[in-house]
Design a protein around this motif. Sequence first.
Motif, PDB file in Angstrom:
ATOM      1  N   GLY A 239      -0.739   9.537  -3.451  1.00  0.00           N
ATOM      2  CA  GLY A 239      -2.119   9.997  -3.286  1.00  0.00           C
ATOM      3  C   GLY A 239      -2.264  11.105  -2.264  1.00  0.00           C
TER       4      GLY A 239
ATOM      5  N   GLY B 273       0.805  -1.222   0.000  1.00  0.00           N
ATOM      6  CA  GLY B 273       0.000   0.000   0.000  1.00  0.00           C
ATOM      7  C   GLY B 273       0.833   1.264   0.000  1.00  0.00           C
TER       8      GLY B 273
ATOM      9  N   THR C  96       2.449   2.874  -2.292  1.00  0.00           N
ATOM     10  CA  THR C  96       2.351   3.846  -3.383  1.00  0.00           C
ATOM     11  C   THR C  96       1.227   4.840  -3.148  1.00  0.00           C
ATOM     12  OG1 THR C  96       0.930   2.380  -4.652  1.00  0.00           O
ATOM     13  CG2 THR C  96       3.281   2.245  -5.066  1.00  0.00           C
ATOM     14  N   TYR C  97       0.194   4.438  -2.451  1.00  0.00           N
ATOM     15  CA  TYR C  97      -0.970   5.305  -2.274  1.00  0.00           C
ATOM     16  C   TYR C  97      -0.678   6.486  -1.352  1.00  0.00           C
ATOM     17  CZ  TYR C  97      -3.180   1.292  -4.365  1.00  0.00           C
ATOM     18  OH  TYR C  97      -3.495   0.266  -5.202  1.00  0.00           O
TER      19      TYR C  97
END
Length: 116
Positions: free
Chosen positions: A44, A37, A39-40
């Motif tokens: 993001g 997770g 990369t989020y």
Amino acid sequence: MNSAFVPLSVLLADRVLPGAVLITGLVNAALFACLSGATYVPQGIFGLSPQGYSFAFGLNCAGFMVFGFAAGRQSERWSEKGTLVLVLGMTPLRVAPLLATAAAHLPLAAMVLAAS
């Protein structure tokens, strides 16, 4: 066929090895969960570009290589158990600043400083 299981029984009779393998497996499982997770959050939430994330990921991998090598060398000087206890004791100290910056919703620069 019986001679194939003799080395396995010698390994399992060692008191340190099964615990070290279990701890290493659980730490690697946690690392995999974190990376799946990962990369989020930088892309993001912090708006990091794909190139910036790949640079940060490469630095993280280099850190794992360097400190993995250092832990291996240290376990040759000390003992496996001593190195394992030291590393497990350091883990909460390294995670606490990251959790604090995430809980306070601080910018990416604070997160990088907390991780270093």
